[in-house]
Scaffold this active site. Sequence first.
Site, PDB file in Angstrom:
ATOM      1  N   LYS A  11       0.870  -1.360   0.085  1.00 34.53           N
ATOM      2  CA  LYS A  11       0.083   0.008  -0.003  1.00 34.53           C
ATOM      3  C   LYS A  11       0.858   1.213  -0.103  1.00 34.53           C
ATOM      4  CE  LYS A  11      -4.431  -1.730   1.585  1.00 34.53           C
ATOM      5  NZ  LYS A  11      -5.477  -1.826   2.496  1.00 34.53           N
TER       6      LYS A  11
ATOM      7  N   ARG B 244      -3.690  -9.833   5.183  1.00 36.51           N
ATOM      8  CA  ARG B 244      -4.136 -10.098   3.673  1.00 36.51           C
ATOM      9  C   ARG B 244      -2.737  -9.500   2.874  1.00 36.51           C
ATOM     10  NH1 ARG B 244      -6.566  -6.426   0.226  1.00 36.51           N
ATOM     11  NH2 ARG B 244      -8.459  -7.562  -1.405  1.00 36.51           N
TER      12      ARG B 244
END
Length: 398
Positions: free
Chosen positions: A342, A376
């Site tokens: 991210k 995740r």
Amino acid sequence: MSWQETIEIISVLDAATAQKLMKEIGVEGRGIELMVPKALHYCLKLKDVPARAANILKQEILARGGEAAMAAGVAGWAVDSTDVLIFATRRQLELLVEKLPQQYFGLGKLANTIQDALDKWEKTGIKEIKCPRGPLILGRRTLVMGIINVTPDSFSDGGRFFDPGAAVEHAHRLVEEGADIIDIGGESTRPGHEPVPAEEEWHRLEPVLKRLVAEIKVPISVDTYKSITARRALDLGVDIINDIWGCRGDADMAAVCGRYGVPVIIMHNQQGTAYRDLMFEILAFLQESIRLAEENGVPPTQIIIDPGIGFGKDYYQNLQIMGRLGELKVLGKPILLGTSRKSLIGKTLDLPADQRLEGTAATVALGITQGIDIIRVHDVKAMVRVARMADAIVRGVN
């Protein structure tokens, strides 16, 4: 060196640590039982407490050896309300909970809330989440969820798995690398993404899911906030719904999840990045989403929470959350962390999405030290190794 010259200062974060320390020096069983509540220290935060209630609360916790911090002017009635920080041992809080029901101004209800929060915070042990493909066992080790985006515009893989055949092949590869769960998404949720109509989302997901439910043995999750997509996926035999809007983006989502009784991942999200109190508001959002899901029939043991790193937060807010992940334990639910590749990592290290492996590993390890149950990730093989190493330190797993 004499005994007066060396002191060790130990952080006692939970009852298990306190018990272990006392056993190591030979404290007997009954003594451990009596002293553990005195060894655990807490800071409880309350928001917008009426001044009358705050003054009584301070008096009651002071009488039990604790402390309460609040805004200047409360004692002199110069303010109508205040946030309150309570500093106390577990034992002092137990005594406070016994006393508060005798007081007015809503303090009896507060006693129940404090007790509930402590019970959830201290909840340990093995948990089981039921899935058609077999249960997910939490508490023994960190579980790994492998990501597959069947989108043409994913920020992380550039649409590499938009082709159904490539997506299925990749799913098998992730399972071989150690994925405990496969998470499939048909709509990119990168910053600035264009929403995809439900029919298009299902057009992308259906051919992949039809094959995966027949071929994959680990639980399959669908990343969607649309109830019609969730229902179609569950009818095919999918195990888990992963909702980036915490059952708030579609009025029917909670009811669909409740009807099927499936595990649901409730993520915090919001439009914009304005917060008055970041962590408190995240907790309040998740608490309300949990209530919504449970009222619509989702079993309490089937709910997983996600703080939503990168969603409705700026760079500095994401960093703050990463350092305070342990506070999510107060909700009493398994916690999923999704930081893989991210922008939080990209901005810190000044690296593109395909070069954020080490940054992802750092966030995963940090999350595990704070009690995260599921990670995740895109790079399953590497993150399985990171999780195994962190688990060996934190949980004693090898």
